[in-house]
Scaffold this motif. Structure first.
Motif, mmCIF file in Angstrom:
data_model
loop_
_atom_site.group_PDB
_atom_site.id
_atom_site.type_symbol
_atom_site.label_atom_id
_atom_site.label_comp_id
_atom_site.label_asym_id
_atom_site.label_seq_id
_atom_site.Cartn_x
_atom_site.Cartn_y
_atom_site.Cartn_z
ATOM 1 N N LEU A 115 0.827 -1.210 0.000
ATOM 2 C CA LEU A 115 0.000 0.000 0.000
ATOM 3 C C LEU A 115 0.861 1.259 0.000
ATOM 4 N N THR A 116 1.951 1.226 0.756
ATOM 5 C CA THR A 116 2.851 2.377 0.810
ATOM 6 C C THR A 116 3.551 2.589 -0.524
ATOM 7 N N VAL A 117 4.074 1.509 -1.110
ATOM 8 C CA VAL A 117 4.749 1.603 -2.410
ATOM 9 C C VAL A 117 3.759 2.062 -3.472
ATOM 10 N N SER A 118 2.544 1.547 -3.412
ATOM 11 C CA SER A 118 1.503 1.927 -4.364
ATOM 12 C C SER A 118 1.268 3.436 -4.327
ATOM 13 N N ARG A 119 1.160 3.967 -3.148
ATOM 14 C CA ARG A 119 0.927 5.409 -2.988
ATOM 15 C C ARG A 119 2.072 6.221 -3.580
ATOM 16 N N ASP A 120 3.301 5.742 -3.368
ATOM 17 C CA ASP A 120 4.483 6.497 -3.796
ATOM 18 C C ASP A 120 4.870 6.263 -5.257
ATOM 19 N N SER A 121 4.304 5.232 -5.901
ATOM 20 C CA SER A 121 4.751 4.892 -7.259
ATOM 21 C C SER A 121 3.664 5.026 -8.322
ATOM 22 N N ASN A 122 2.504 5.485 -7.914
ATOM 23 C CA ASN A 122 1.396 5.656 -8.854
ATOM 24 C C ASN A 122 1.010 4.340 -9.528
ATOM 25 N N ARG A 123 1.095 3.231 -8.763
ATOM 26 C CA ARG A 123 0.648 1.913 -9.215
ATOM 27 C C ARG A 123 -0.368 1.406 -8.208
ATOM 28 N N THR A 124 -1.174 0.467 -8.631
ATOM 29 C CA THR A 124 -2.127 -0.127 -7.696
ATOM 30 C C THR A 124 -1.389 -1.110 -6.790
#
Length: 141
Positions: free
Chosen positions: A54-63
């Motif tokens: 969830l954190t990586v998703s938020r920072d990388s513009n990926r789901t």
């Protein structure tokens, strides 16, 4: 967002972590270690991997799905997707111990073949004093 969506307060999560730490993490004023991330995930009743996705998703513009599938593809490419990973690193034999063991084995093999100490020393290219010590040694200790 996760804390609020689960109906938790910073105070209710403070049994796992200090409330100040939670506040600093939420405001982006504090970086966290994996240990702290694990405690945050536990307090939110989530797997650590879900929190990280969830954190990586938020920072990388990926789901989160894209993040997890990309991670799974990388782990599969390494051939590790279906193996349990040990928590302790594999203990390796130091190189000097490994080299000494190989010398001992080579000496013992030539001894079993019936060579003399002199012949074995010459064939292995080692000093006779070293060979003599290894010749008499009974085990690989």
């Amino acid at each position: 967002m996760l804390r609020q969506s689960k109906g938790n307060t910073q105070r209710s999560m403070a049994s796992s972590l200090d409330q100040t730490t939670i506040s600093k993490v939420e405001s982006g004023k504090h970086s966290v270690t994996l240990d702290v991330s694990q405690k945050l995930a536990a307090a939110l009743d989530l797997e650590l991997t879900a929190l990280i996705a969830l954190t990586v998703s938020r920072d990388s513009n990926r789901t989160p799905r894209e993040v997890l599938l990309a991670s799974l593809a990388e782990i599969e490419a390494l051939g590790l997707a279906d193996t349990n990973q040990t928590s302790e690193p594999e203990r390796k034999v130091p190189l000097n111990v490994s080299a000494a063991r190989k010398k001992w084995q080579a000496v013992q093999e030539l001894k079993r073949k019936g060579l003399t100490r002199g012949q074995a020393a010459k064939q292995l290219g080692m000093p006779e004093s070293t060979l003599r010590r290894l010749w008499k040694q009974v085990s690989e200790d």
